[in-house]
Design a protein around this motif. Structure first.
Motif, PDB file in Angstrom:
ATOM      1  N   ARG A  69      -4.209  38.841 -20.581  1.00 22.05           N
ATOM      2  CA  ARG A  69      -3.433  38.658 -21.901  1.00 22.05           C
ATOM      3  C   ARG A  69      -3.918  39.430 -23.079  1.00 22.05           C
ATOM      4  N   GLU A  70      -2.494  39.180 -24.072  1.00 28.01           N
ATOM      5  CA  GLU A  70      -2.844  39.162 -25.325  1.00 28.01           C
ATOM      6  C   GLU A  70      -3.359  37.935 -26.728  1.00 28.01           C
ATOM      7  N   LEU A  71      -3.603  37.625 -27.507  1.00 27.90           N
ATOM      8  CA  LEU A  71      -3.905  36.559 -28.059  1.00 27.90           C
ATOM      9  C   LEU A  71      -2.068  36.105 -28.415  1.00 27.90           C
ATOM     10  N   ASP A  72      -1.307  37.171 -29.011  1.00 29.65           N
ATOM     11  CA  ASP A  72      -0.637  37.161 -29.745  1.00 29.65           C
ATOM     12  C   ASP A  72       0.638  36.608 -28.875  1.00 29.65           C
ATOM     13  N   GLU A  73       0.390  36.346 -27.555  1.00 22.87           N
ATOM     14  CA  GLU A  73       1.305  36.201 -26.274  1.00 22.87           C
ATOM     15  C   GLU A  73       1.696  33.992 -26.582  1.00 22.87           C
ATOM     16  N   PHE A  74       0.323  33.886 -27.403  1.00 25.61           N
ATOM     17  CA  PHE A  74      -0.076  32.580 -27.382  1.00 25.61           C
ATOM     18  C   PHE A  74       0.489  31.884 -28.551  1.00 25.61           C
ATOM     19  N   LEU A  75       1.527  33.106 -29.566  1.00 28.11           N
ATOM     20  CA  LEU A  75       1.809  32.228 -30.795  1.00 28.11           C
ATOM     21  C   LEU A  75       2.360  31.504 -30.732  1.00 28.11           C
ATOM     22  N   ILE A  76       2.624  30.380 -31.539  1.00 24.29           N
ATOM     23  CA  ILE A  76       3.990  29.467 -31.628  1.00 24.29           C
ATOM     24  C   ILE A  76       4.381  29.635 -32.756  1.00 24.29           C
ATOM     25  N   PRO A  77       5.857  30.130 -32.317  1.00 22.79           N
ATOM     26  CA  PRO A  77       7.177  30.427 -33.247  1.00 22.79           C
ATOM     27  C   PRO A  77       6.613  29.756 -35.029  1.00 22.79           C
ATOM     28  N   GLU A  78       7.004  30.489 -35.881  1.00 26.21           N
ATOM     29  CA  GLU A  78       6.813  29.528 -37.046  1.00 26.21           C
ATOM     30  C   GLU A  78       7.629  28.141 -36.802  1.00 26.21           C
ATOM     31  N   ARG A 108      -1.924  23.590 -39.976  1.00 24.81           N
ATOM     32  CA  ARG A 108      -0.361  22.902 -38.370  1.00 24.81           C
ATOM     33  C   ARG A 108      -1.698  24.731 -37.521  1.00 24.81           C
ATOM     34  N   PRO A 109      -1.090  24.006 -35.992  1.00 21.16           N
ATOM     35  CA  PRO A 109      -1.958  24.785 -34.906  1.00 21.16           C
ATOM     36  C   PRO A 109      -1.022  26.242 -35.083  1.00 21.16           C
ATOM     37  N   LYS A 110      -2.069  27.296 -34.796  1.00 23.17           N
ATOM     38  CA  LYS A 110      -0.968  28.448 -33.886  1.00 23.17           C
ATOM     39  C   LYS A 110      -1.029  29.232 -32.907  1.00 23.17           C
ATOM     40  N   TYR A 111      -1.595  28.929 -32.394  1.00 23.12           N
ATOM     41  CA  TYR A 111      -1.505  29.469 -31.019  1.00 23.12           C
ATOM     42  C   TYR A 111      -1.765  27.877 -29.880  1.00 23.12           C
ATOM     43  N   ARG A 112      -0.530  28.187 -29.094  1.00 23.77           N
ATOM     44  CA  ARG A 112      -0.481  27.076 -27.966  1.00 23.77           C
ATOM     45  C   ARG A 112      -0.737  27.097 -26.597  1.00 23.77           C
ATOM     46  N   SER A 158      -0.388  20.573 -25.242  1.00 21.61           N
ATOM     47  CA  SER A 158      -1.275  19.428 -24.926  1.00 21.61           C
ATOM     48  C   SER A 158      -2.329  20.396 -26.105  1.00 21.61           C
ATOM     49  N   GLN A 159      -2.397  21.698 -25.658  1.00 23.02           N
ATOM     50  CA  GLN A 159      -3.586  22.756 -25.998  1.00 23.02           C
ATOM     51  C   GLN A 159      -3.358  23.377 -26.803  1.00 23.02           C
ATOM     52  N   THR A 160      -4.047  23.117 -28.266  1.00 25.16           N
ATOM     53  CA  THR A 160      -3.425  24.376 -29.471  1.00 25.16           C
ATOM     54  C   THR A 160      -4.615  25.167 -30.074  1.00 25.16           C
ATOM     55  N   TRP A 161      -4.319  25.788 -31.125  1.00 26.13           N
ATOM     56  CA  TRP A 161      -5.668  26.336 -31.506  1.00 26.13           C
ATOM     57  C   TRP A 161      -4.640  26.445 -32.869  1.00 26.13           C
ATOM     58  N   ARG A 198     -14.058  28.207 -33.934  1.00 24.01           N
ATOM     59  CA  ARG A 198     -14.332  29.077 -32.086  1.00 24.01           C
ATOM     60  C   ARG A 198     -13.307  28.917 -31.404  1.00 24.01           C
ATOM     61  N   ARG A 199     -12.694  30.051 -30.791  1.00 19.98           N
ATOM     62  CA  ARG A 199     -11.664  30.061 -29.993  1.00 19.98           C
ATOM     63  C   ARG A 199     -11.982  28.583 -28.467  1.00 19.98           C
ATOM     64  N   PRO A 200     -10.933  28.350 -28.463  1.00 16.66           N
ATOM     65  CA  PRO A 200     -10.857  27.393 -27.814  1.00 16.66           C
ATOM     66  C   PRO A 200     -11.490  28.603 -25.739  1.00 16.66           C
ATOM     67  N   THR A 201     -11.550  27.979 -24.877  1.00 10.98           N
ATOM     68  CA  THR A 201     -11.967  28.236 -24.018  1.00 10.98           C
ATOM     69  C   THR A 201     -11.158  28.429 -23.036  1.00 10.98           C
ATOM     70  N   TRP A 202      -9.915  28.229 -23.514  1.00 12.01           N
ATOM     71  CA  TRP A 202      -8.331  28.230 -22.543  1.00 12.01           C
ATOM     72  C   TRP A 202      -8.371  29.521 -22.997  1.00 12.01           C
ATOM     73  N   LEU A 203      -7.983  29.762 -24.515  1.00 11.54           N
ATOM     74  CA  LEU A 203      -7.752  30.664 -24.982  1.00 11.54           C
ATOM     75  C   LEU A 203      -8.809  32.303 -24.692  1.00 11.54           C
ATOM     76  N   ASP A 204     -10.043  32.084 -24.079  1.00 12.10           N
ATOM     77  CA  ASP A 204     -10.715  32.714 -24.204  1.00 12.10           C
ATOM     78  C   ASP A 204     -10.441  33.787 -22.530  1.00 12.10           C
ATOM     79  N   GLN A 205     -10.150  32.045 -21.894  1.00 13.79           N
ATOM     80  CA  GLN A 205     -10.212  32.583 -20.020  1.00 13.79           C
ATOM     81  C   GLN A 205      -9.163  33.651 -19.828  1.00 13.79           C
ATOM     82  N   LYS A 206      -7.182  33.174 -20.590  1.00 13.37           N
ATOM     83  CA  LYS A 206      -6.232  33.608 -21.190  1.00 13.37           C
ATOM     84  C   LYS A 206      -6.818  35.257 -21.325  1.00 13.37           C
TER      85      LYS A 206
END
Length: 110
Positions: free
Chosen positions: A98-107, A67-71, A77-80, A85-93
């Motif tokens: 921005r912090e990685l944790d900001e994109f975590l999908i709640p459990e 299951r995806p952890k980040y959105r 529709s863009q998840t990881w 490899r980390r996706p481009t959209w997340l690298d750009q953010k």
């Protein structure tokens, strides 16, 4: 010590070697018999399914769905999954501060 162990302990080296040769022959015969029986059981299971044993042997195990952890909140529709490899959209953010944790999908939404 069991009775069998005691009998074996009392054998000479020549008798032990003869016993070892007999055991190896019996093991090989038993192995062939068990393989033949397993093959019969497998053939019975396959029956008229139209699936061959070779197809089963060559089949890949189903891959575990991760299951995806980040959105991306801007494009859900863009998840990881957090693997590979980390996706481009997340690298750009992250590059923009921005912090990685900001994109975590709640459990409870994973």
């Amino acid at each position: 010590m069991s009775e069998l162990e005691q009998k074996i302990k009392d054998l000479t080296v020549a008798e032990l070697n003869e016993l070892k040769d007999i055991i190896e022959v019996v093991i090989e015969r038993r192995k062939r018999e068990e393989i033949a029986e397993l093959r019969r059981q497998i053939d019975d299971l396959l029956g008229n399914s139209g699936i061959t044993l070779e197809e089963i042997q060559n089949a890949k195990a189903p891959s575990k769905i991760v299951r995806p952890k980040y959105r991306n909140p801007e494009d859900p529709s863009q998840t990881w999954t957090g693997r590979g490899r980390r996706p481009t959209w997340l690298d750009q953010k992250i590059s923009s501060g921005r912090e990685l944790d900001e994109f975590l999908i709640p459990e409870d939404q994973q």
